[in-house]
Design a protein around this motif. Structure first.
Motif, PDB file in Angstrom:
ATOM      1  N   GLY A 134       1.025  -4.762  -3.238  1.00  0.00           N
ATOM      2  CA  GLY A 134      -0.145  -3.943  -2.956  1.00  0.00           C
ATOM      3  C   GLY A 134      -0.849  -4.257  -1.660  1.00  0.00           C
ATOM      4  O   GLY A 134      -2.057  -4.028  -1.534  1.00  0.00           O
ATOM      5  N   LEU A 135      -0.110  -4.753  -0.672  1.00  0.00           N
ATOM      6  CA  LEU A 135      -0.693  -5.076   0.629  1.00  0.00           C
ATOM      7  C   LEU A 135      -0.024  -4.234   1.719  1.00  0.00           C
ATOM      8  O   LEU A 135       0.947  -3.520   1.464  1.00  0.00           O
ATOM      9  N   VAL A 136      -0.545  -4.321   2.923  1.00  0.00           N
ATOM     10  CA  VAL A 136       0.006  -3.569   4.057  1.00  0.00           C
ATOM     11  C   VAL A 136       0.631  -4.539   5.050  1.00  0.00           C
ATOM     12  O   VAL A 136       0.274  -5.726   5.086  1.00  0.00           O
ATOM     13  N   PRO A 137       1.558  -4.066   5.866  1.00  0.00           N
ATOM     14  CA  PRO A 137       2.195  -4.954   6.849  1.00  0.00           C
ATOM     15  C   PRO A 137       1.182  -5.565   7.811  1.00  0.00           C
ATOM     16  O   PRO A 137       0.227  -4.914   8.234  1.00  0.00           O
ATOM     17  N   ASP A 138       1.397  -6.832   8.134  1.00  0.00           N
ATOM     18  CA  ASP A 138       0.582  -7.504   9.147  1.00  0.00           C
ATOM     19  C   ASP A 138       1.493  -8.440   9.951  1.00  0.00           C
ATOM     20  O   ASP A 138       2.703  -8.305   9.925  1.00  0.00           O
ATOM     21  N   THR A 139       0.893  -9.358  10.684  1.00  0.00           N
ATOM     22  CA  THR A 139       1.636 -10.339  11.492  1.00  0.00           C
ATOM     23  C   THR A 139       2.592  -9.646  12.464  1.00  0.00           C
ATOM     24  O   THR A 139       3.701 -10.100  12.720  1.00  0.00           O
ATOM     25  N   GLY A 140       2.160  -8.520  13.006  1.00  0.00           N
ATOM     26  CA  GLY A 140       2.928  -7.822  14.020  1.00  0.00           C
ATOM     27  C   GLY A 140       4.053  -6.958  13.503  1.00  0.00           C
ATOM     28  O   GLY A 140       4.733  -6.282  14.290  1.00  0.00           O
ATOM     29  N   VAL A 141       4.277  -6.934  12.186  1.00  0.00           N
ATOM     30  CA  VAL A 141       5.391  -6.171  11.620  1.00  0.00           C
ATOM     31  C   VAL A 141       5.272  -4.688  11.967  1.00  0.00           C
ATOM     32  O   VAL A 141       6.266  -4.038  12.341  1.00  0.00           O
ATOM     33  N   SER A 142       4.076  -4.120  11.870  1.00  0.00           N
ATOM     34  CA  SER A 142       3.891  -2.694  12.153  1.00  0.00           C
ATOM     35  C   SER A 142       4.333  -2.356  13.568  1.00  0.00           C
ATOM     36  O   SER A 142       5.088  -1.397  13.797  1.00  0.00           O
ATOM     37  N   SER A 143       3.895  -3.134  14.528  1.00  0.00           N
ATOM     38  CA  SER A 143       4.211  -2.872  15.925  1.00  0.00           C
ATOM     39  C   SER A 143       5.703  -2.985  16.197  1.00  0.00           C
ATOM     40  O   SER A 143       6.305  -2.116  16.835  1.00  0.00           O
ATOM     41  N   VAL A 144       6.307  -4.056  15.697  1.00  0.00           N
ATOM     42  CA  VAL A 144       7.726  -4.287  15.980  1.00  0.00           C
ATOM     43  C   VAL A 144       8.597  -3.225  15.321  1.00  0.00           C
ATOM     44  O   VAL A 144       9.492  -2.652  15.960  1.00  0.00           O
ATOM     45  N   LEU A 145       8.354  -2.939  14.040  1.00  0.00           N
ATOM     46  CA  LEU A 145       9.211  -1.990  13.337  1.00  0.00           C
ATOM     47  C   LEU A 145       9.071  -0.575  13.892  1.00  0.00           C
ATOM     48  O   LEU A 145      10.073   0.114  14.106  1.00  0.00           O
ATOM     49  N   VAL A 146       7.856  -0.117  14.118  1.00  0.00           N
ATOM     50  CA  VAL A 146       7.681   1.233  14.646  1.00  0.00           C
ATOM     51  C   VAL A 146       8.246   1.325  16.064  1.00  0.00           C
ATOM     52  O   VAL A 146       8.899   2.300  16.424  1.00  0.00           O
TER      53      VAL A 146
END
Length: 257
Positions: A134-146
């Motif tokens: 129930g959490l959202v991506p953090d630690t740069g995951v959003s930026s790298v994956l997108v």
């Protein structure tokens, strides 16, 4: 007993997450120790490359969910103790190589993928598993994956939390190389040694420009390229590179970052 250890191998600093019984899960003391190790390497002129890895069968499985109080104010926890890790890895002039020896999950995936190079063992795997708790991506995951995959494929990985084997991650461009587990340390050291022997000023400037290029408009990027080229062309490393080319020998770059 420290949960983050450092080992110097020539000009390469290995930073090892060392909580194998917890699959190198990140509690606050471990995050702070990791940040201190990264900052120490950044400030040491003798360190020309950093390797980040984990002990045991995991690279890092992200937040230690046993430390439940750390999520009472999860926003503050991310801002104060996760974001600084991403910032120092991505902005330090010293190249950072991830040696992914096993599971890289959640924030552990983020720590690996925000590094400049990622070398993975064949048995390694990556999972954007935040949604499963129930959490959202953090630690740069959003930026790298997108940035690497585009919205649709990144969103699919986030909402399913499915595991990517090392070979698939390599095929998607998230990993630079996949090697047998027994060769991971040697192969990573070879890559790190090559970076450490390179022109530190030019590598640092290239890292800065590429990080900028991920989000800035072209006009800003080419202006940064011009400024950086001016700095690089005045460096002793450029003079050595030209001399080596003229003399038909291997350049000897010794300037610290």
């Amino acid at each position: 007993m420290s949960t983050v250890n450092t080992v110097r191998k020539g000009p390469v600093e290995w930073i090892v997450l060392d909580r194998p019984d917890r699959l190198n899960a990140l509690d606050e003391p471990t995050r702070r120790a990791l940040l201190a190790a990264l900052l120490g390497a950044e400030e040491d002129p003798e360190v020309r490359c950093v390797v980040l890895t984990g002990s045991g069968r995991a690279f890092c499985v992200g937040q230690d969910l046993a430390a439940r109080h750390e999520l009472d104010d999860a926003g503050a926890t991310v801002r104060d103790t996760y974001n600084p890790l991403v910032t120092v890895i991505s902005t330090m002039d010293t190249p950072v190589v991830a040696a992914v020896n096993g599971l890289a999950v959640g924030a552990g995936m983020g720590l690996a993928l925000v590094c400049d190079l990622v070398i993975a063992a064949e048995e390694a795997s990556f999972a954007c598993s935040f949604g499963k708790v129930g959490l959202v991506p953090d630690t740069g995951v959003s930026s790298v994956l997108v940035g690497a995959l585009g919205h649709a494929r990144a969103f699919d990985l986030a909402v399913t939390g499915r595991s990517l084997r090392a070979a698939e991650a390599h095929g998607l461009g998230l990993v630079n190389a996949v090697v047998p587990a027994g060769d991971l340390e040697q192969e990573t050291q070879a890559r790190a040694d090559a970076l450490a022997a390179g022109p530190a000023t030019a590598l640092a400037l290239t890292k800065r420009i590429f990080r900028l290029a991920a989000h800035a408009p072209l006009a800003e990027v080419i202006a940064a390229e011009a400024d950086a080229q001016g700095v690089a062309a005045r460096s002793p490393e450029h003079a050595e590179g030209v001399a080596a080319f003229t003399e038909k020998r291997t350049p000897r770059f010794t300037t610290a970052h």
